[in-house]
Design a protein around this motif. Sequence first.
Motif, PDB file in Angstrom:
ATOM      1  N   TYR A 113       0.675  -0.907   0.120  1.00  0.00           N
ATOM      2  CA  TYR A 113       0.121  -0.006   0.012  1.00  0.00           C
ATOM      3  C   TYR A 113       0.851   1.177   0.183  1.00  0.00           C
ATOM      4  O   TYR A 113       0.573   2.225   0.799  1.00  0.00           O
ATOM      5  CB  TYR A 113      -1.095   0.215   1.251  1.00  0.00           C
ATOM      6  CG  TYR A 113      -1.921  -1.232   1.354  1.00  0.00           C
ATOM      7  CD1 TYR A 113      -2.582  -1.582   0.547  1.00  0.00           C
ATOM      8  CD2 TYR A 113      -1.578  -1.985   2.474  1.00  0.00           C
ATOM      9  CE1 TYR A 113      -3.528  -2.522   0.627  1.00  0.00           C
ATOM     10  CE2 TYR A 113      -2.416  -3.309   2.622  1.00  0.00           C
ATOM     11  CZ  TYR A 113      -3.305  -3.587   1.694  1.00  0.00           C
ATOM     12  OH  TYR A 113      -4.065  -4.631   1.825  1.00  0.00           O
ATOM     13  N   PRO A 114       1.726   1.563  -1.031  1.00  0.00           N
ATOM     14  CA  PRO A 114       2.655   2.707  -0.969  1.00  0.00           C
ATOM     15  C   PRO A 114       1.843   3.972  -1.295  1.00  0.00           C
ATOM     16  O   PRO A 114       2.290   5.027  -0.677  1.00  0.00           O
ATOM     17  CB  PRO A 114       3.608   2.419  -2.133  1.00  0.00           C
ATOM     18  CG  PRO A 114       2.855   1.460  -3.129  1.00  0.00           C
ATOM     19  CD  PRO A 114       1.919   0.516  -2.210  1.00  0.00           C
ATOM     20  N   ALA A 115       0.682   3.573  -2.091  1.00  0.00           N
ATOM     21  CA  ALA A 115      -0.071   5.024  -2.125  1.00  0.00           C
ATOM     22  C   ALA A 115      -1.191   5.335  -1.265  1.00  0.00           C
ATOM     23  O   ALA A 115      -1.941   4.541  -0.927  1.00  0.00           O
ATOM     24  CB  ALA A 115      -0.604   5.109  -3.578  1.00  0.00           C
ATOM     25  N   SER A 116      -1.316   6.381  -0.582  1.00  0.00           N
ATOM     26  CA  SER A 116      -2.298   6.503   0.604  1.00  0.00           C
ATOM     27  C   SER A 116      -3.410   6.904  -0.266  1.00  0.00           C
ATOM     28  O   SER A 116      -3.514   7.494  -1.400  1.00  0.00           O
ATOM     29  CB  SER A 116      -1.810   8.039   1.385  1.00  0.00           C
ATOM     30  OG  SER A 116      -0.657   7.731   1.988  1.00  0.00           O
ATOM     31  N   ARG A 117      -4.614   6.478   0.469  1.00  0.00           N
ATOM     32  CA  ARG A 117      -6.033   6.856  -0.422  1.00  0.00           C
ATOM     33  C   ARG A 117      -6.314   8.200   0.393  1.00  0.00           C
ATOM     34  O   ARG A 117      -6.368   8.274   1.616  1.00  0.00           O
ATOM     35  CB  ARG A 117      -6.950   5.697   0.065  1.00  0.00           C
ATOM     36  CG  ARG A 117      -8.410   6.093  -0.545  1.00  0.00           C
ATOM     37  CD  ARG A 117      -9.396   4.948  -0.571  1.00  0.00           C
ATOM     38  NE  ARG A 117      -8.819   3.838  -1.407  1.00  0.00           N
ATOM     39  CZ  ARG A 117      -9.173   3.902  -2.886  1.00  0.00           C
ATOM     40  NH1 ARG A 117      -9.454   4.664  -3.290  1.00  0.00           N
ATOM     41  NH2 ARG A 117      -8.635   2.896  -3.386  1.00  0.00           N
ATOM     42  N   ILE A 118      -6.769   9.172  -0.612  1.00  0.00           N
ATOM     43  CA  ILE A 118      -7.280  10.283   0.012  1.00  0.00           C
ATOM     44  C   ILE A 118      -8.641  10.462  -0.314  1.00  0.00           C
ATOM     45  O   ILE A 118      -9.124  10.415  -1.467  1.00  0.00           O
ATOM     46  CB  ILE A 118      -6.527  11.462  -0.571  1.00  0.00           C
ATOM     47  CG1 ILE A 118      -4.713  11.524  -0.107  1.00  0.00           C
ATOM     48  CG2 ILE A 118      -7.078  12.942  -0.240  1.00  0.00           C
ATOM     49  CD1 ILE A 118      -4.253  12.376  -1.023  1.00  0.00           C
ATOM     50  N   GLU A 119      -9.526  10.643   0.740  1.00  0.00           N
ATOM     51  CA  GLU A 119     -10.823  10.897   0.534  1.00  0.00           C
ATOM     52  C   GLU A 119     -11.191  12.369   0.612  1.00  0.00           C
ATOM     53  O   GLU A 119     -11.229  12.964   1.433  1.00  0.00           O
ATOM     54  CB  GLU A 119     -11.825  10.214   2.032  1.00  0.00           C
ATOM     55  CG  GLU A 119     -11.534   8.591   1.637  1.00  0.00           C
ATOM     56  CD  GLU A 119     -12.106   7.944   3.006  1.00  0.00           C
ATOM     57  OE1 GLU A 119     -12.625   6.998   2.784  1.00  0.00           O
ATOM     58  OE2 GLU A 119     -12.599   8.788   4.022  1.00  0.00           O
TER      59      GLU A 119
END
Length: 236
Positions: A113-119
């Motif tokens: 999961y290198p890319a953070s999820r941005i809501e």
Amino acid sequence: MFGKIHEIYDSISGEGISQGIPTQFIRFAGCSLRCGKVGDKKLWCDTPYALGPEQGEHKSLEEILAQLLQNDPHHQKQIIITGGEPLEGKNGLLTRSLSDHIYRFRIQEQFPYPASRIETNGKEEIDEKPSRVFTMDYKLPGSGMESEMHIENFEILKKRHNSLDEIKFVIRDRIDFQRSLEILHEKKPDTNILFSPVHEDLDAKELVEWLKVANPPKSRLSLQIHKFLWGNKKGV
């Protein structure tokens, strides 16, 4: 560099294509939108306790990273950056620096999961960088906030062409559902589409019937499983 942080905590992802994945949440404080308060109808925000910037504490990039490390010393969990609104004002600068840092470190160390999820609420501009994936809300008429949407984000999503991105429609009534279909027809996004009913305003079973008939491409019903597990509590 500082931002206003309401809370950082461990849980599971409650909705969307990442539903059920163990996750570290970073919740920013402050959002300029007030969704659902239309006429005599009530505010529907899931996190009214984080709407004001005064509802968070100043934290630096280093402080946030230290808390993430304390919560997950092996760097194995997904990271979701949410709010409030994590891309608004100074919070946006910190969100981008934070997600860039996490991405570089996890790619180098070959962590998941290198890319953070941005809501994000759909008002703020997203970008094309691979260091983050987006769950972008599009506010429909029932929210009273559709005029605030940054419509160019649809083109940015096409340029990103990231299989993990999502567009989220929160549906209050049939008018909202029909408007979501219009948006999909006009913008033709090639990404994951989420449909969620407004809690206590629309029966999810009714939304299912509408989806069965319309069957928009790449669409799915998205229910918030954290509410089924713990109710409408914070920090879970």
